[in-house]
Design a protein around this motif. Structure first.
Motif, PDB file in Angstrom:
ATOM      1  N   GLU A   1      60.796 -39.346  20.847  1.00 32.93           N
ATOM      2  CA  GLU A   1      59.849 -40.293  21.438  1.00 32.93           C
ATOM      3  C   GLU A   1      58.582 -39.624  21.976  1.00 32.93           C
ATOM      4  O   GLU A   1      57.617 -40.311  22.290  1.00 32.93           O
ATOM      5  CB  GLU A   1      60.529 -41.109  22.539  1.00 32.93           C
ATOM      6  CG  GLU A   1      61.642 -42.015  22.007  1.00 32.93           C
ATOM      7  CD  GLU A   1      61.186 -42.873  20.839  1.00 32.93           C
ATOM      8  OE1 GLU A   1      60.110 -43.483  20.929  1.00 32.93           O
ATOM      9  OE2 GLU A   1      61.913 -42.922  19.821  1.00 32.93           O
ATOM     10  N   VAL A   2      58.584 -38.313  22.108  1.00 36.64           N
ATOM     11  CA  VAL A   2      57.340 -37.629  22.482  1.00 36.64           C
ATOM     12  C   VAL A   2      56.595 -37.127  21.247  1.00 36.64           C
ATOM     13  O   VAL A   2      55.480 -36.611  21.368  1.00 36.64           O
ATOM     14  CB  VAL A   2      57.588 -36.449  23.446  1.00 36.64           C
ATOM     15  CG1 VAL A   2      58.112 -36.952  24.778  1.00 36.64           C
ATOM     16  CG2 VAL A   2      58.532 -35.413  22.835  1.00 36.64           C
ATOM     17  N   CYS A   3      57.187 -37.266  20.078  1.00 36.11           N
ATOM     18  CA  CYS A   3      56.548 -36.802  18.841  1.00 36.11           C
ATOM     19  C   CYS A   3      55.465 -37.791  18.426  1.00 36.11           C
ATOM     20  O   CYS A   3      55.748 -38.968  18.200  1.00 36.11           O
ATOM     21  CB  CYS A   3      57.589 -36.680  17.730  1.00 36.11           C
ATOM     22  SG  CYS A   3      56.870 -36.362  16.098  1.00 36.11           S
ATOM     23  N   PRO A   4      54.207 -37.355  18.312  1.00 35.84           N
ATOM     24  CA  PRO A   4      53.123 -38.293  17.979  1.00 35.84           C
ATOM     25  C   PRO A   4      53.272 -38.920  16.600  1.00 35.84           C
ATOM     26  O   PRO A   4      52.874 -40.071  16.395  1.00 35.84           O
ATOM     27  CB  PRO A   4      51.860 -37.429  18.075  1.00 35.84           C
ATOM     28  CG  PRO A   4      52.340 -36.025  17.943  1.00 35.84           C
ATOM     29  CD  PRO A   4      53.703 -35.990  18.547  1.00 35.84           C
ATOM     30  N   VAL A   5      53.848 -38.177  15.656  1.00 39.77           N
ATOM     31  CA  VAL A   5      54.056 -38.736  14.321  1.00 39.77           C
ATOM     32  C   VAL A   5      55.134 -39.815  14.362  1.00 39.77           C
ATOM     33  O   VAL A   5      54.974 -40.899  13.791  1.00 39.77           O
ATOM     34  CB  VAL A   5      54.429 -37.623  13.322  1.00 39.77           C
ATOM     35  CG1 VAL A   5      54.810 -38.225  11.968  1.00 39.77           C
ATOM     36  CG2 VAL A   5      53.260 -36.651  13.157  1.00 39.77           C
ATOM     37  N   MET A   6      56.221 -39.535  15.051  1.00 36.53           N
ATOM     38  CA  MET A   6      57.301 -40.512  15.169  1.00 36.53           C
ATOM     39  C   MET A   6      56.824 -41.778  15.877  1.00 36.53           C
ATOM     40  O   MET A   6      57.217 -42.898  15.522  1.00 36.53           O
ATOM     41  CB  MET A   6      58.473 -39.889  15.923  1.00 36.53           C
ATOM     42  CG  MET A   6      59.670 -40.805  16.116  1.00 36.53           C
ATOM     43  SD  MET A   6      60.412 -41.301  14.545  1.00 36.53           S
ATOM     44  CE  MET A   6      61.796 -42.265  15.155  1.00 36.53           C
ATOM     45  N   GLN A   7      55.953 -41.621  16.862  1.00 34.33           N
ATOM     46  CA  GLN A   7      55.479 -42.774  17.618  1.00 34.33           C
ATOM     47  C   GLN A   7      54.801 -43.801  16.727  1.00 34.33           C
ATOM     48  O   GLN A   7      54.924 -45.008  16.959  1.00 34.33           O
ATOM     49  CB  GLN A   7      54.508 -42.314  18.717  1.00 34.33           C
ATOM     50  CG  GLN A   7      55.168 -41.601  19.877  1.00 34.33           C
ATOM     51  CD  GLN A   7      54.140 -40.968  20.788  1.00 34.33           C
ATOM     52  OE1 GLN A   7      52.948 -41.220  20.680  1.00 34.33           O
ATOM     53  NE2 GLN A   7      54.601 -40.127  21.712  1.00 34.33           N
ATOM     54  N   VAL A   8      54.068 -43.342  15.723  1.00 36.59           N
ATOM     55  CA  VAL A   8      53.293 -44.285  14.905  1.00 36.59           C
ATOM     56  C   VAL A   8      53.929 -44.598  13.563  1.00 36.59           C
ATOM     57  O   VAL A   8      53.517 -45.562  12.902  1.00 36.59           O
ATOM     58  CB  VAL A   8      51.846 -43.784  14.689  1.00 36.59           C
ATOM     59  CG1 VAL A   8      51.131 -43.618  16.014  1.00 36.59           C
ATOM     60  CG2 VAL A   8      51.814 -42.492  13.895  1.00 36.59           C
TER      61      VAL A   8
ATOM     62  N   SER B   1      62.841 -39.196   8.955  1.00 31.43           N
ATOM     63  CA  SER B   1      62.785 -37.960   8.169  1.00 31.43           C
ATOM     64  C   SER B   1      61.747 -36.990   8.690  1.00 31.43           C
ATOM     65  O   SER B   1      61.711 -35.831   8.272  1.00 31.43           O
ATOM     66  CB  SER B   1      62.492 -38.288   6.697  1.00 31.43           C
ATOM     67  OG  SER B   1      63.517 -39.063   6.139  1.00 31.43           O
ATOM     68  N   TRP B   2      60.880 -37.479   9.574  1.00 30.65           N
ATOM     69  CA  TRP B   2      59.788 -36.651  10.086  1.00 30.65           C
ATOM     70  C   TRP B   2      59.969 -36.331  11.565  1.00 30.65           C
ATOM     71  O   TRP B   2      59.006 -36.156  12.307  1.00 30.65           O
ATOM     72  CB  TRP B   2      58.449 -37.355   9.873  1.00 30.65           C
ATOM     73  CG  TRP B   2      58.163 -37.651   8.433  1.00 30.65           C
ATOM     74  CD1 TRP B   2      58.752 -37.070   7.341  1.00 30.65           C
ATOM     75  CD2 TRP B   2      57.211 -38.583   7.915  1.00 30.65           C
ATOM     76  NE1 TRP B   2      58.241 -37.587   6.178  1.00 30.65           N
ATOM     77  CE2 TRP B   2      57.284 -38.524   6.503  1.00 30.65           C
ATOM     78  CE3 TRP B   2      56.314 -39.460   8.497  1.00 30.65           C
ATOM     79  CZ2 TRP B   2      56.492 -39.303   5.670  1.00 30.65           C
ATOM     80  CZ3 TRP B   2      55.517 -40.246   7.670  1.00 30.65           C
ATOM     81  CH2 TRP B   2      55.598 -40.167   6.271  1.00 30.65           C
ATOM     82  N   THR B   3      61.202 -36.265  12.005  1.00 28.67           N
ATOM     83  CA  THR B   3      61.505 -35.965  13.403  1.00 28.67           C
ATOM     84  C   THR B   3      61.905 -34.512  13.548  1.00 28.67           C
ATOM     85  O   THR B   3      62.350 -33.871  12.580  1.00 28.67           O
ATOM     86  CB  THR B   3      62.660 -36.835  13.917  1.00 28.67           C
ATOM     87  OG1 THR B   3      63.838 -36.522  13.156  1.00 28.67           O
ATOM     88  CG2 THR B   3      62.337 -38.309  13.800  1.00 28.67           C
ATOM     89  N   PRO B   4      61.790 -33.948  14.748  1.00 26.81           N
ATOM     90  CA  PRO B   4      62.266 -32.579  14.970  1.00 26.81           C
ATOM     91  C   PRO B   4      63.729 -32.393  14.593  1.00 26.81           C
ATOM     92  O   PRO B   4      64.111 -31.355  14.035  1.00 26.81           O
ATOM     93  CB  PRO B   4      62.029 -32.380  16.464  1.00 26.81           C
ATOM     94  CG  PRO B   4      60.892 -33.296  16.788  1.00 26.81           C
ATOM     95  CD  PRO B   4      61.106 -34.498  15.932  1.00 26.81           C
TER      96      PRO B   4
END
Length: 419
Positions: free
Chosen positions: A46-53, A58-61
């Motif tokens: 939830e702090v990942c800017p890519v995941m937020q949008v 597949s694009w999570t840490p």
């Protein structure tokens, strides 16, 4: 001055460049991958800017680490996953929020190193001739021109790298030099002009490089490590030939490169002091060498650049500068909340996925708009381009902190804001 991040105080997983076979890579990184908490508590996601949008799992840490386990089990090859690793800005928020850091790090002396893992996977991909088209072209052009091409049609060449300093009478050489990143040198030239004039105003002596090349950091972030090393070697040799002992940097990306990549490349041979300009200016204000007196009637908030706040722990000094400027109404957001804020301008993302960078910047500007400000202040030229484009739609001006301080000292900066 801060020159190493607090997160390096403990033992870390390997810092592989990705060179070697897939088997060697997996052997180096599997322990770090297995140590990744996949608890589903959304600490890192939830702090990942890519995941937020995007909400793309597949694009999570967690996915980035899980892929290494799958490679170890023979289920995936580097060609299967390389494209996924484009979707990371290198902001480091996930590392700060990982349970490994929060709960077990101090006891077990272990830190999750997702940023390094992403860089290592990208390097492994390049070593295996798996390229992202935009990144490959970008680095070919950088290699030809010795500077990043800079997004858009701005002409870039060695001949013009010092054009931003026209009329400022800055010497070449000396024990202290100012390094100006490609984005600022060729595109947002008002930023280095502000920095140079602030230093001159305070009587701080500095010069410029004889032949400055790109720092090499972006090449390393995109996986082109050998190119990064060649550029680093050139710059270090230029510094030594000119008797340079100290390098001033205004851009957080250069600061990361000079304090993390260069020491890794050169080891004990690297004896150059790296100094962040925003810290120098804050010290000058505290010491009375800079006395902002011209009121700047704006309502502002501050955007913490990821590579300063999250990755280097530099957050006090920019706020000290803003608090010293008369006339400002400063609506601050605490630095920990800003762990989840990003411009989307890092990690090569704007080159491969400009639409994703735009969405991240729009989200950041939306948060600023909620505070009722007319100006979003940054200390990172690379963040200011996408933030400015997003700010136009919300009638929020995006201004560099160095320019704002220069205005409060009555300095006419000049140059281009790259708009």
């Amino acid at each position: 001055m801060t020159d190493t991040p607090a997160r390096h105080e403990t033992d870390d997983p390997p810092r592989s460049d990705g060179h070697g076979s897939t088997e060697e890579f997996v052997e180096q990184w599997s322990n770090a991958a297995y140590n990744c908490f996949s608890s589903g508590h959304k600490f890192c996601r939830e702090v990942c800017p890519v995941m937020q949008v995007t909400r793309n799992e597949s694009w999570t840490p967690t996915a980035f680490h899980a892929n290494v386990v799958a490679m170890e089990q023979g289920e995936l090859e580097i060609a299967d996953i390389a494209e996924d690793y484009v979707n990371c800005t290198g902001c480091g928020a996930c590392e700060l929020r990982c349970p490994n850091t929060l709960f077990t790090g101090d006891f077990y002396r272990f830190r999750t190193r997702t940023v390094d893992l992403v860089k290592a996977v990208r390097a492994l991909a390049v070593d295996n001739d798996v390229h992202q088209q935009g990144w490959q072209r970008w680095n070919l052009l950088t290699d030809e021109r010795t500077h990043e091409p800079v997004l858009g049609d701005t002409p870039v060449s060695q001949e013009h790298v010092r054009d931003w300093s026209d009329g400022l009478n800055i010497p070449v050489g000396g024990e202290t030099i100012l390094f100006v990143d490609c984005e600022a040198a060729f595109y947002r030239t008002s930023v280095p002009r502000a920095v140079a004039q602030l230093l001159q105003h305070a009587g701080y002596e500095f010069g410029l490089m004889n032949e400055q090349w790109c720092c090499g950091g972006p090449a390393a972030e995109m996986g082109y490590v050998e190119q990064s090393k060649r550029f680093a070697r050139h710059n270090l040799e230029d510094w030594r030939a000119g008797g340079v002992k100290r390098v001033l940097v205004l851009d957080p990306h250069d600061y990361i490169t000079f304090t993390e990549d260069y020491p890794k490349y050169f080891g004990d041979d690297y004896d150059i002091e790296i100094v962040l300009v925003v810290e120098v200016l804050a010290e000058m204000i505290r010491d009375g060498r800079l006395k902002p007196a011209v009121p700047v009637e704006r309502t502002v908030t501050y955007h913490d650049p990821c590579r300063l706040n999250k990755r280097k722990g530099v957050w006090k000094e920019p706020r000290q500068i803003l608090s010293a400027i008369p006339g400002l109404v400063f609506h601050d957001v605490d630095r920990v909340t800003q762990w989840s804020y990003c411009s989307g301008g890092g990690g090569g993302l704007p080159i491969e996925k400009p639409e994703l960078t735009a969405r991240i910047s729009e989200s950041r500007v939306d948060k600023a708009a909620e505070l009722g400000v007319d100006t979003l202040v940054s200390a990172c030229p690379w963040s200011e381009r996408p933030l400015s484009e997003a700010g136009d739609a919300r009638q929020i001006d995006v201004t560099d902190i160095h320019e704002l301080l220069a205005e409060s000292l009555g300095i006419e900066v000049g140059g281009s804001r790259g708009r």
